[in-house]
Design a protein around this motif. Structure first.
Motif, PDB file in Angstrom:
ATOM      1  N   PRO A  43      -3.790  12.502   2.137  1.00 43.46           N
ATOM      2  CA  PRO A  43      -2.860  11.464   1.696  1.00 43.46           C
ATOM      3  C   PRO A  43      -1.575  12.111   1.198  1.00 43.46           C
ATOM      4  CG  PRO A  43      -5.020  11.241   0.651  1.00 43.46           C
ATOM      5  CD  PRO A  43      -4.972  12.582   1.292  1.00 43.46           C
ATOM      6  N   GLU A 203      -2.508  -0.170  -1.218  1.00 40.55           N
ATOM      7  CA  GLU A 203      -3.571   0.439  -0.420  1.00 40.55           C
ATOM      8  C   GLU A 203      -4.913  -0.245  -0.626  1.00 40.55           C
ATOM      9  OE1 GLU A 203      -3.482   2.581   1.881  1.00 40.55           O
ATOM     10  OE2 GLU A 203      -1.448   3.389   1.701  1.00 40.55           O
ATOM     11  N   LYS A 208      -6.738   6.632  -1.044  1.00 42.87           N
ATOM     12  CA  LYS A 208      -5.281   6.508  -1.091  1.00 42.87           C
ATOM     13  C   LYS A 208      -4.845   5.738  -2.339  1.00 42.87           C
ATOM     14  CE  LYS A 208      -4.619   6.726   3.929  1.00 42.87           C
ATOM     15  NZ  LYS A 208      -4.153   5.997   5.144  1.00 42.87           N
ATOM     16  N   GLU A 212      -2.381   7.068  -5.398  1.00 35.32           N
ATOM     17  CA  GLU A 212      -1.141   6.349  -5.736  1.00 35.32           C
ATOM     18  C   GLU A 212      -1.160   5.871  -7.182  1.00 35.32           C
ATOM     19  OE1 GLU A 212       0.611   4.687  -1.507  1.00 35.32           O
ATOM     20  OE2 GLU A 212       0.176   3.290  -3.124  1.00 35.32           O
TER      21      GLU A 212
END
Length: 276
Positions: A43, A203, A208, A212
């Motif tokens: 990612p 997401e 992911k 984030e």
């Protein structure tokens, strides 16, 4: 404006949606023969906007004040117990797992004892948690792997934990954060839902989303952040009909209005205790 890209080490992805336990895999590291390996894409997380960071941290501070007792709602006395009850919590409630826990660990207090358990007896004990045959298989293999590869001790590294049968990234982060005090974010169904509603991430992929959301907060806050969002998701911000009118962070929530905004009606939807 210069944009800084943060590269994140590839790790195994465990689905946030509850499911029956299965053997996990991990990528990028060499393991003993017989341990499955699978690589996952790396990612790439863009440095978040400052205003989003401020709003996200404000929401977390308010939730911390709202839920001062937030914690893992599974009962455990040590890392082995937490690992086992977390595996058992798939597709059932924490309350049911906590109910069988005393009997389970009275019979099998450590990995050595559980590895030698009679399948029928173990199935009988954990039957109330559902999917008891699949879970029994996972617990037997999990305990045997702990004995054979880690001298019966639960490893304190994510890359080791996710090689164990029935253990994925979500379970590993639960154990690391709550048994060892090692920062990690637990992206279960509640956490993922709230992170998207709050605008922390768009997401739906758990790994992911984890990266984030993690970029918005200091590492030291990750474990409690997970508890705050999970507690709020179980009590107020339900998947269906969230209690928007009784939400303490409604003024900062982009999804405000998905549920009843009338305070009286919303109050009837609030649960005083969590439910997995």
């Amino acid at each position: 404006m210069q944009v800084t890209l943060w590269r994140i080490r590839p790790c195994h992805v465990e689905r946030a949606t509850p499911r029956a336990p299965s053997e996990a895999t991990v990528g990028g590291t060499a393991y003993p023969a017989g341990v499955p390996r699978k690589s996952t894409p790396q990612p790439v997380v863009t440095k978040p906007d400052t205003s989003l960071v401020r709003r996200a941290r404000k929401i977390d501070r308010v939730l911390a004040e709202t839920y001062p007792d937030a914690r893992c709602e599974l009962d455990f006395d040590n890392a082995f117990e937490l690992l086992v009850v977390t595996v058992l919590s798939a597709q059932t409630t924490d309350k049911r797992v906590n109910a069988v826990r005393p009997t389970l660990f009275a019979a099998y207090p450590d990995a050595q004892a559980m590895a030698a358990a009679e399948r029928e007896k173990l199935e009988q004990i954990i039957q109330p948690t559902g999917f008891f045959r699949a879970k029994t298989e996972s617990l037997l293999k999990l305990s045997q792997a702990l004995v054979e590869r880690f001298d019966g001790e639960v490893p304190a590294r994510l890359e080791d934990l996710v090689t164990l049968p029935g253990v994925g990234r979500k379970t590993a982060n639960v154990v690391l954060g709550n048994a060892f005090g090692i920062p990690g974010i637990t992206v279960d169904t509640h956490f993922g839902r709230l992170a998207r509603r709050f605008g922390f991430t768009e997401e739906t992929d758990p790994v992911k989303a984890e990266h984030e959301v993690g970029a918005l907060f200091p590492r030291k806050d990750w474990v409690m952040l997970s508890h705050h969002l999970i507690w709020h998701g179980r009590r107020v911000c339900h998947a269906r009909n969230p209690a928007c009118g009784a939400c303490p962070v409604a003024r900062w929530c982009p999804a405000y209005g998905e549920g009843p905004t009338d305070p009286v009606k919303a109050a009837t939807l609030v649960r005083t205790e969590g439910r997995a």
